[in-house]
Design a protein around this motif. Sequence first.
Motif, short mmCIF file in Angstrom:
data_model
loop_
_atom_site.label_atom_id
_atom_site.label_comp_id
_atom_site.label_asym_id
_atom_site.label_seq_id
_atom_site.Cartn_x
_atom_site.Cartn_y
_atom_site.Cartn_z
N SER A 1 0.81 -1.21 0.00
CA SER A 1 0.00 0.00 0.00
C SER A 1 0.85 1.27 0.00
O SER A 1 2.04 1.24 0.32
CB SER A 1 -0.93 0.01 1.21
OG SER A 1 -0.21 0.32 2.37
N ARG A 2 0.22 2.35 -0.37
CA ARG A 2 0.85 3.68 -0.36
C ARG A 2 2.14 3.74 -1.16
O ARG A 2 3.20 4.09 -0.66
CB ARG A 2 1.08 4.14 1.08
CG ARG A 2 -0.23 4.19 1.83
CD ARG A 2 -0.04 4.54 3.26
NE ARG A 2 -1.19 4.06 4.01
CZ ARG A 2 -1.75 4.71 5.01
NH1 ARG A 2 -1.27 5.85 5.39
NH2 ARG A 2 -2.79 4.21 5.63
N ASN A 3 2.04 3.33 -2.40
CA ASN A 3 3.12 3.48 -3.36
C ASN A 3 2.53 4.07 -4.62
O ASN A 3 1.44 4.65 -4.57
CB ASN A 3 3.77 2.12 -3.62
CG ASN A 3 4.78 1.76 -2.53
OD1 ASN A 3 5.83 2.38 -2.42
ND2 ASN A 3 4.44 0.76 -1.72
N SER B 1 -3.76 -0.94 -1.03
CA SER B 1 -4.46 0.35 -1.05
C SER B 1 -3.55 1.51 -1.42
O SER B 1 -2.32 1.42 -1.33
CB SER B 1 -5.08 0.60 0.31
OG SER B 1 -4.08 0.70 1.30
N SER B 2 -4.19 2.60 -1.82
CA SER B 2 -3.48 3.85 -2.13
C SER B 2 -2.35 3.65 -3.13
O SER B 2 -1.19 3.92 -2.86
CB SER B 2 -2.93 4.48 -0.85
OG SER B 2 -3.96 4.87 -0.02
N ASN B 3 -2.71 3.12 -4.26
CA ASN B 3 -1.81 3.05 -5.40
C ASN B 3 -2.57 3.59 -6.60
O ASN B 3 -3.50 4.37 -6.43
CB ASN B 3 -1.35 1.61 -5.63
CG ASN B 3 -0.20 1.23 -4.71
OD1 ASN B 3 0.91 1.71 -4.89
ND2 ASN B 3 -0.46 0.37 -3.73
N GLU C 1 -8.16 -12.84 5.49
CA GLU C 1 -9.02 -12.22 6.50
C GLU C 1 -9.18 -10.73 6.27
O GLU C 1 -10.09 -10.11 6.80
CB GLU C 1 -8.43 -12.45 7.91
CG GLU C 1 -8.42 -13.90 8.31
CD GLU C 1 -7.79 -14.11 9.68
OE1 GLU C 1 -7.40 -13.14 10.33
OE2 GLU C 1 -7.69 -15.29 10.07
N TYR C 2 -8.22 -10.18 5.52
CA TYR C 2 -8.21 -8.72 5.33
C TYR C 2 -7.83 -8.43 3.89
O TYR C 2 -6.82 -8.93 3.39
CB TYR C 2 -7.18 -8.13 6.29
CG TYR C 2 -6.94 -6.64 6.17
CD1 TYR C 2 -7.53 -5.76 7.06
CD2 TYR C 2 -6.09 -6.14 5.19
CE1 TYR C 2 -7.30 -4.39 6.97
CE2 TYR C 2 -5.85 -4.77 5.10
CZ TYR C 2 -6.45 -3.90 5.99
OH TYR C 2 -6.21 -2.56 5.89
N LEU C 3 -8.64 -7.65 3.22
CA LEU C 3 -8.32 -7.26 1.85
C LEU C 3 -8.60 -5.77 1.69
O LEU C 3 -9.72 -5.32 1.88
CB LEU C 3 -9.18 -8.07 0.86
CG LEU C 3 -8.99 -7.74 -0.63
CD1 LEU C 3 -7.56 -7.98 -1.08
CD2 LEU C 3 -9.95 -8.55 -1.49
N ASN C 4 -7.55 -5.03 1.37
CA ASN C 4 -7.72 -3.59 1.20
C ASN C 4 -7.25 -3.18 -0.19
O ASN C 4 -6.08 -3.26 -0.51
CB ASN C 4 -6.92 -2.84 2.27
CG ASN C 4 -7.34 -1.39 2.40
OD1 ASN C 4 -7.99 -0.84 1.50
ND2 ASN C 4 -6.98 -0.76 3.50
N LEU C 5 -8.22 -2.78 -1.01
CA LEU C 5 -7.91 -2.35 -2.37
C LEU C 5 -8.28 -0.88 -2.56
O LEU C 5 -8.37 -0.40 -3.69
CB LEU C 5 -8.69 -3.21 -3.37
CG LEU C 5 -8.43 -4.72 -3.33
CD1 LEU C 5 -9.36 -5.46 -4.28
CD2 LEU C 5 -6.98 -5.01 -3.71
N SER C 6 -8.51 -0.19 -1.45
CA SER C 6 -9.03 1.17 -1.56
C SER C 6 -8.03 2.13 -2.20
O SER C 6 -6.84 1.86 -2.25
CB SER C 6 -9.43 1.69 -0.18
OG SER C 6 -8.31 2.21 0.48
N GLY C 7 -8.55 3.22 -2.70
CA GLY C 7 -7.69 4.27 -3.23
C GLY C 7 -6.92 3.88 -4.47
O GLY C 7 -5.75 4.19 -4.61
C1 LIG Z 1 -7.35 0.66 3.67
O1 LIG Z 1 -6.29 1.48 3.26
C2 LIG Z 1 -6.54 2.86 3.38
C3 LIG Z 1 -5.37 3.63 2.77
O2 LIG Z 1 -4.15 2.96 2.88
C4 LIG Z 1 -6.76 3.19 4.83
O3 LIG Z 1 -7.02 4.56 4.98
C5 LIG Z 1 -7.93 2.39 5.35
O4 LIG Z 1 -8.10 2.62 6.72
C6 LIG Z 1 -7.69 0.91 5.12
N1 LIG Z 1 -8.88 0.19 5.47
C7 LIG Z 1 -8.92 -0.69 6.45
C8 LIG Z 1 -10.20 -1.38 6.69
O5 LIG Z 1 -7.94 -0.95 7.14
#
Ligand SMILES: *[C@@H]1O[C@H](CO)[C@@H](O)[C@H](O)[C@H]1NC(C)=O
Length: 675
Positions: free
Chosen positions: A270-272, A294-296, A313-319
Motif C-alpha cells: 500500500s501507499r506506493n 491500497s493507495s496506489n 481475513e483482510y483485503l484492502n484495495l481502496s484508493g
Molecule cells: C485501507 O487502506 C486505506 C489507505 O491505505 C486506509 O485509509 C484504510 O483505513 C484501510 N482500510 C482498512 C479497513 O484498514
Amino acid sequence: MFSFLCLIIILFVVYGEEISPQLVKERISLLSFKSDVVLDPEGALESWNSSGIHVCNWTGVKCNNASDRVVQLDLSGLSLRGRISPVLANLSSLLELELAGNNLLGEIPPIIGDLSTNCVQIHLEENILYGSIPSSISNLVNLTLLNLSSNLLNGTIPPELCRMGKLERVYLSNNSLSGEIPAALANISHLGLLDLSKNKLTGSIPDSFAYLSQLRRLFLYENQLSGTIPPSLGQCVNLEILDLSSNDISGTIPSEVAGLRSLKLYLNLSRNHLHGPLPLELSKMDMVLAIDLSSNNLSGTIPPQLGSCIALEYLNLSGNVLEGLLPATIGQLPYLKELDVSSNQLSGNIPQSIEESPTFKHLNFSFNKFSGNISNKGAFSSLTIDSFRGNDGLCGEIKGMPNCQRRNAHLSFILPVLLSLFATPLLCMFAYPLVLRLRFRRQMVILNGGDLGDEDKETKDLKHPRISYRELIEATGGFSASSLIGSGQFGHVYKGVLQDNTRIAVKVLDSKATGEISGSFKRECQVLKRAKHRNLIKIITICSKPDFKAFVLPLMSNGSLEGHLYPSHGLNTGLDLIQLVSICNDVAQGVAYLHHYSPVRVVHCDLKPSNILLDEDMTALVADFGIARLIKGADDSNSTDDSVFLSSSDGLLCGSVGYIAPGMFLLFATTWYYF
Ligand SMILES: *[C@@H]1O[C@H](CO)[C@@H](O)[C@H](O)[C@H]1NC(C)=O
Ligand SMILES: *[C@@H]1O[C@H](CO)[C@@H](O)[C@H](O)[C@H]1NC(C)=O
Ligand SMILES: *[C@@H]1O[C@H](CO)[C@@H](O)[C@H](O)[C@H]1NC(C)=O
Ligand SMILES: *[C@@H]1O[C@H](CO)[C@@H](O)[C@H](O)[C@H]1NC(C)=O
Ligand SMILES: *[C@@H]1O[C@H](CO)[C@@H](O)[C@H](O)[C@H]1NC(C)=O
Ligand SMILES: *[C@@H]1O[C@H](CO)[C@@H](O)[C@H](O)[C@H]1NC(C)=O
Ligand SMILES: *[C@@H]1O[C@H](CO)[C@@H](O)[C@H](O)[C@H]1NC(C)=O
Ligand SMILES: *[C@@H]1O[C@H](CO)[C@@H](O)[C@H](O)[C@H]1NC(C)=O
Ligand SMILES: *[C@@H]1O[C@H](CO)[C@@H](O)[C@H](O)[C@H]1NC(C)=O
Ligand SMILES: *[C@@H]1O[C@H](CO)[C@@H](O)[C@H](O)[C@H]1NC(C)=O
Ligand SMILES: *[C@@H]1O[C@H](CO)[C@@H](O)[C@H](O)[C@H]1NC(C)=O
Ligand SMILES: *[C@@H]1O[C@H](CO)[C@@H](O)[C@H](O)[C@H]1NC(C)=O
C-alpha cells in the motif's frame, strides 16, 4: 584506573575469594562499564559492588559453567543512562550483549567490533544511539541477531554487514538511515528476517535479494524507496511477509511476486505508485491472511480468481482506479473479515454473497459507482451510511440512504437526454466561475466587504415587510400538523395564509441545526435577501428570535420538482420534455446568478429536486440557497461576522461540480440504471 585496579586486588586479597585471574579482569571491565552509567534509576547495578557478591551473581551477568568467564550481559529495559563503554570489548567470552531499552546515549563505539567473536546476539534497540553504524561491527562473524532498532542512527547501512555470514535476523528499523540498501546483504545466506522499515532509505530494492532463499520476513515500509519491485523477489520462496508499503515504488506488481504462494502472513504494497492490473497470480496466495494494495494507482478489474485466496481475513484495495464489478467470489471467502474497496471506480451491484457472509466485520464500499438496492440484513446490518457514501446509484434501508421505492418510480425515458442538456450549461456555469473566483478571490473579498457597508440601508428597506412571530403562528394555525408541508435536513416547512391573504411557506429551522445564536445569522440573512432573480425563491422576510429562526417564502402552487419526478410522493402531474428542458434552464440560470452575478455570491451546497419549486406557470425557482452556509456560520462560534461572511473559500469547495452532482445527477444516474 590504576587505583581502581588496586582496590579490586586488595578486596580480592581481603576476601580471599576463589576467583580466576580472567574473571578478575572481567570484573574490572564490568566495573568500568558501570562507571560510565550516569543514572541507574532502578538501582539495577547496586549489586555490582566489590563487597562480597560474586561477579557471576551480579545483576544481568551470566558466566560459563566454570564460573571463570562472563558469557552474557543482559541489562535490557533498566532505563540505564550513560554511554556504551568500549571496555565491553575486554569481556573476552561475551554474551550475548543485551542493552536494549535503556537510555544509552552516544555513538556505538567502533570498538564494538572487538567484542568477543563468540558473541551471537547484540540488542541495542530502543536507546538513544546516534551516528552511523560502525562497519567494524562486521568483525562479529558469529553474530546471528543484530537489533539496533529505534535509535537515532544515521548514515548508510555498511555493506560490510554481509561478512557476518551467520546473521539470521537484522533489525535496523526506526532510525534515520539513508542511502541505498546494499546489494551485498544478499550474501548473508542465512538471513531470515530483514527489517529496514522507518528509515530514509532511497534507491531501489536490490535485485540480488533473489539469492536470499531463507528470507521469511522482509520489512522495507516507510522509506523513500523508488524504482520497481524486482520480479526476482519471486525467487524468495520462503517469504511469509512482504511489506513494501509507504514508499515511492512504481511500476506494476510483477506476476512472479504476486505468485509467491509461500506468503502466509501478509503482503503489503500500500501507499506506493504502483499501476497496472491486479495480477491473476495473486490467486495463488492461498495461505495469506492479509493483502493490502491500497493507495496506489492500480487499474483494471478485480479478478474473480482472488476468491482462491481462501485464508484471507483482510483485503484492502481502496484508493486505486479499479473498475468493473466486485466479484461475488470475494463474498464467498470463508474467513474474510475486513474488505475495503473504497475510492475506486467499481460499478454494478454489490454482490449478494457479501451480505450473506457470516464473517464480515468491517466493509467499505464508499466512493465508487455502485448501484442497486442495499438491505440492512446480514453483514450489512451493522454498517452505517459511511460504508456506502459516494455511490450515487445505491438506495436501500441503511439509515441515511435514499429509499428505493422512490427511485423505482417510473421516470420518463427522456431524462437521460436531459442529462446532457442540463449538465452542459451547469458545467459551464459552475466550472468557469469557479476558476474565475479562485483567481480573483482577493478582489472578491474586497467587493463583498464593500457590500457590507450597505447594510444599514438594507435594514431600513421597507420592501421587506415585518412579520411577527405571532402573525406566523396565526398564519400556520400554530404550526399545526395539518399545515406541515415538508421536512428536511434543516427543519420543517409549514404553509399558511397571512391576514392580507398572501399564501406563504414558513421554513422553520431546527433549533438543533442552528445551535447557538450567532450575530452573523441576521446579517447573512439580510444579504441573502438581496439575491434576487426570476429563478430564485424570494425571501419575504426572516423571523429570528433567540430560540426560533424561520424564513418566510411565497407558497409555490406547483410544489417541488421532486413531487413531479416521483409522482407517488407528491402531485401526480407528469412533466413533458419541453417542461423539463425549461425547468433545467431555469435552475441553471438561478444557480448561475447565485454563483456569478449575485452581489452575495452564494453557493448552494444542497441542490436537489426537493429544493426546486415550481410556481403556477411552472417556472422553476431554486430554494434553500445559502442555508447551509447560515447553519455553518451559526455553528462556528469562534468566527466573527466578517470571517463568516467573507469565507468565500468554503463556498468554493461547496460549489464544485463534484459536490452538486450527487443531489441532481443522482436522479439521472438512477434513470440510467432503471432504463
Ligand atoms: C485501507 O487502506 C486505506 C489507505 O491505505 C486506509 O485509509 C484504510 O483505513 C484501510 N482500510 C482498512 C479497513 O484498514
Ligand atoms: C553491595 O550489594 C549488596 C546487594 O545489593 C548490598 O546489600 C550492599 O549494600 C552493597 N554494598 C555496597 C558497598 O554498595
Ligand atoms: C550465587 O548466589 C547463589 C545464592 O544466591 C549461590 O548459591 C552461588 O554459589 C553464588 N554463585 C557464586 C559463583 O558465587
Ligand atoms: C553447564 O552446566 C549444566 C548444568 O548446570 C550442564 O547441563 C551443561 O551441560 C553444562 N555445560 C557445559 C558446556 O559444560
Ligand atoms: C582491556 O584490557 C587491557 C588489559 O588487559 C587494557 O590495557 C585495555 O585498556 C582494556 N581496554 C579497555 C577499553 O578498557
Ligand atoms: C564462532 O563460534 C564457535 C562456537 O560458538 C566457535 O567455535 C568459533 O571459534 C567462533 N568463531 C570465531 C571466529 O570466533
Ligand atoms: C528488535 O527491536 C524491535 C524494536 O524495539 C523490537 O520490536 C523487536 O522485538 C526486537 N527483536 C528482537 C528479536 O529482539
Ligand atoms: C521509534 O523510535 C523512537 C525513539 O527513537 C521511539 O520513541 C518510538 O516509539 C519508536 N517507534 C516505533 C514504532 O517503534
Ligand atoms: C548524523 O548525525 C550527526 C549528528 O547526530 C551529524 O553530525 C552527521 O552529519 C549525520 N550524518 C549523516 C550521514 O547524516
Ligand atoms: C557476495 O558473494 C559473491 C559470491 O557469492 C561475491 O562474488 C561477492 O564479492 C560478495 N559480495 C561481497 C560484498 O562480499
Ligand atoms: C500496510 O501498510 C500501511 C502503511 O505502512 C499500514 O498503515 C497498514 O496498516 C498496513 N496493512 C496491513 C494489513 O498490515
Ligand atoms: C495513474 O495512472 C494513470 C495512467 O494509468 C496516469 O495518467 C496517472 O497520472 C497516474 N496517477 C498517479 C497519481 O500516479
